[in-house]
Design a protein around this motif. Structure first.
Motif, mmCIF file in Angstrom:
data_model
loop_
_atom_site.group_PDB
_atom_site.id
_atom_site.type_symbol
_atom_site.label_atom_id
_atom_site.label_comp_id
_atom_site.label_asym_id
_atom_site.label_seq_id
_atom_site.Cartn_x
_atom_site.Cartn_y
_atom_site.Cartn_z
ATOM 1 N N MET A 49 0.831 -1.213 0.000
ATOM 2 C CA MET A 49 0.000 0.000 0.000
ATOM 3 C C MET A 49 0.862 1.259 0.000
ATOM 4 O O MET A 49 0.503 2.254 -0.616
ATOM 5 N N LYS A 50 1.989 1.195 0.677
ATOM 6 C CA LYS A 50 2.896 2.351 0.692
ATOM 7 C C LYS A 50 3.524 2.558 -0.685
ATOM 8 O O LYS A 50 3.700 3.694 -1.119
ATOM 9 N N SER A 51 3.840 1.462 -1.391
ATOM 10 C CA SER A 51 4.428 1.602 -2.725
ATOM 11 C C SER A 51 3.422 2.161 -3.727
ATOM 12 O O SER A 51 3.806 2.814 -4.684
ATOM 13 N N LYS A 52 2.128 1.898 -3.503
ATOM 14 C CA LYS A 52 1.087 2.451 -4.366
ATOM 15 C C LYS A 52 0.618 3.819 -3.890
ATOM 16 O O LYS A 52 -0.307 4.387 -4.466
ATOM 17 N N ASN A 53 1.241 4.335 -2.843
ATOM 18 C CA ASN A 53 0.929 5.646 -2.267
ATOM 19 C C ASN A 53 -0.530 5.723 -1.817
ATOM 20 O O ASN A 53 -1.199 6.736 -2.011
ATOM 21 N N GLU A 54 -1.009 4.665 -1.200
ATOM 22 C CA GLU A 54 -2.379 4.642 -0.686
ATOM 23 C C GLU A 54 -2.459 4.966 0.801
ATOM 24 O O GLU A 54 -3.551 5.195 1.319
ATOM 25 N N ILE A 55 -1.324 4.951 1.465
ATOM 26 C CA ILE A 55 -1.286 5.358 2.862
ATOM 27 C C ILE A 55 -0.200 6.404 3.023
ATOM 28 O O ILE A 55 0.790 6.408 2.315
ATOM 29 N N GLY A 56 -0.430 7.276 3.953
ATOM 30 C CA GLY A 56 0.550 8.310 4.239
ATOM 31 C C GLY A 56 1.387 7.914 5.447
ATOM 32 O O GLY A 56 1.694 6.742 5.659
ATOM 33 N N PHE A 57 1.730 8.883 6.249
ATOM 34 C CA PHE A 57 2.518 8.638 7.454
ATOM 35 C C PHE A 57 1.606 8.037 8.515
ATOM 36 O O PHE A 57 0.545 8.566 8.803
ATOM 37 N N LEU A 58 2.001 6.923 9.094
ATOM 38 C CA LEU A 58 1.212 6.263 10.128
ATOM 39 C C LEU A 58 1.984 6.240 11.438
ATOM 40 O O LEU A 58 3.199 6.081 11.454
ATOM 41 N N GLU A 59 1.261 6.389 12.516
ATOM 42 C CA GLU A 59 1.842 6.222 13.840
ATOM 43 C C GLU A 59 1.890 4.736 14.176
ATOM 44 O O GLU A 59 1.274 3.916 13.505
ATOM 45 N N ASN A 60 2.613 4.384 15.244
ATOM 46 C CA ASN A 60 2.729 2.982 15.628
ATOM 47 C C ASN A 60 1.389 2.379 16.029
ATOM 48 O O ASN A 60 1.107 1.219 15.733
ATOM 49 N N GLU A 61 0.551 3.159 16.713
ATOM 50 C CA GLU A 61 -0.754 2.646 17.118
ATOM 51 C C GLU A 61 -1.636 2.358 15.911
ATOM 52 O O GLU A 61 -2.356 1.356 15.874
ATOM 53 N N GLN A 62 -1.586 3.234 14.924
ATOM 54 C CA GLN A 62 -2.349 3.011 13.703
ATOM 55 C C GLN A 62 -1.823 1.798 12.949
ATOM 56 O O GLN A 62 -2.597 1.013 12.396
ATOM 57 N N GLY A 63 -0.507 1.617 12.939
ATOM 58 C CA GLY A 63 0.082 0.453 12.298
ATOM 59 C C GLY A 63 -0.313 -0.838 12.989
ATOM 60 O O GLY A 63 -0.556 -1.861 12.337
ATOM 61 N N ALA A 64 -0.390 -0.803 14.320
ATOM 62 C CA ALA A 64 -0.796 -2.002 15.056
ATOM 63 C C ALA A 64 -2.240 -2.362 14.747
ATOM 64 O O ALA A 64 -2.565 -3.533 14.533
ATOM 65 N N ALA A 65 -3.109 -1.369 14.712
ATOM 66 C CA ALA A 65 -4.517 -1.640 14.392
ATOM 67 C C ALA A 65 -4.673 -2.135 12.966
ATOM 68 O O ALA A 65 -5.422 -3.085 12.701
ATOM 69 N N LEU A 66 -3.961 -1.510 12.046
ATOM 70 C CA LEU A 66 -4.022 -1.929 10.650
ATOM 71 C C LEU A 66 -3.450 -3.342 10.482
ATOM 72 O O LEU A 66 -4.000 -4.154 9.735
#
Length: 157
Positions: A49-66
């Protein structure tokens, strides 16, 4: 976190789970597929998703939930495809190593199979939550944090 990002991540994780299930039906690759499902599905989807530029900067908590969402849906999609595929192959070739699934998916113990699948999906979600935090940490080391975190542009196509 944006609900659109979660929906896209769930969709990509379902695709990853289906691909892993199809590869996992070959008994030679089963161990590698289970390892990839358990540890690497969330970082792979996040990096994709990051390579397709579909997500921006994420915090660690957001990354854990995702990562938890990705892991749960990938595991459920894996078992939805893997179980019937193994049962079909076992019906065609009875000597095929069937992982005990023909005995587990009988009418009497089907509820137990559902409980086991949901439990494994929750464990995969927990583990992928941790590995997703590691992926987000690695991504944060290589990109600059925006000044105003609330105004991140997201490309919606």
């Amino acid at each position: 976190m944006n609900i659109l990002i979660v929906k896209k991540a769930a969709f990509y994780s379902i695709i990853a789970g289906v691909v892993l299930a199809l590869v996992g039906t070959v008994s030679f690759f089963a161990g590698l597929v289970f390892f990839a499902l358990g540890l690497l599905s969330a970082p792979a989807v996040i990096f994709f998703m990051k390579s397709k530029n579909e997500i921006g900067f994420l915090e660690n908590e957001q990354g854990a939930a995702l990562g938890a969402v990705i892991g749960f849906f990938a595991a459920l999609a894996f078992f939805v495809i893997f179980t019937p595929a193994v049962l079909i192959i076992h019906a065609i070739k009875p000597s095929y190593y069937s992982y005990g699934l023909p005995y587990m998916v009988t009418f009497d113990t089907f509820w137990l199979f559902i409980v086991i699948v949901v439990t494994i999906a929750l464990l995969v979600a927990l583990i992928n939550s941790t590995t997703a935090m590691g992926a987000i940490f690695l991504l944060s080391q290589f990109e600059k944090k925006p000044d105003d975190i609330e105004e991140i542009d997201i490309n919606i196509e």
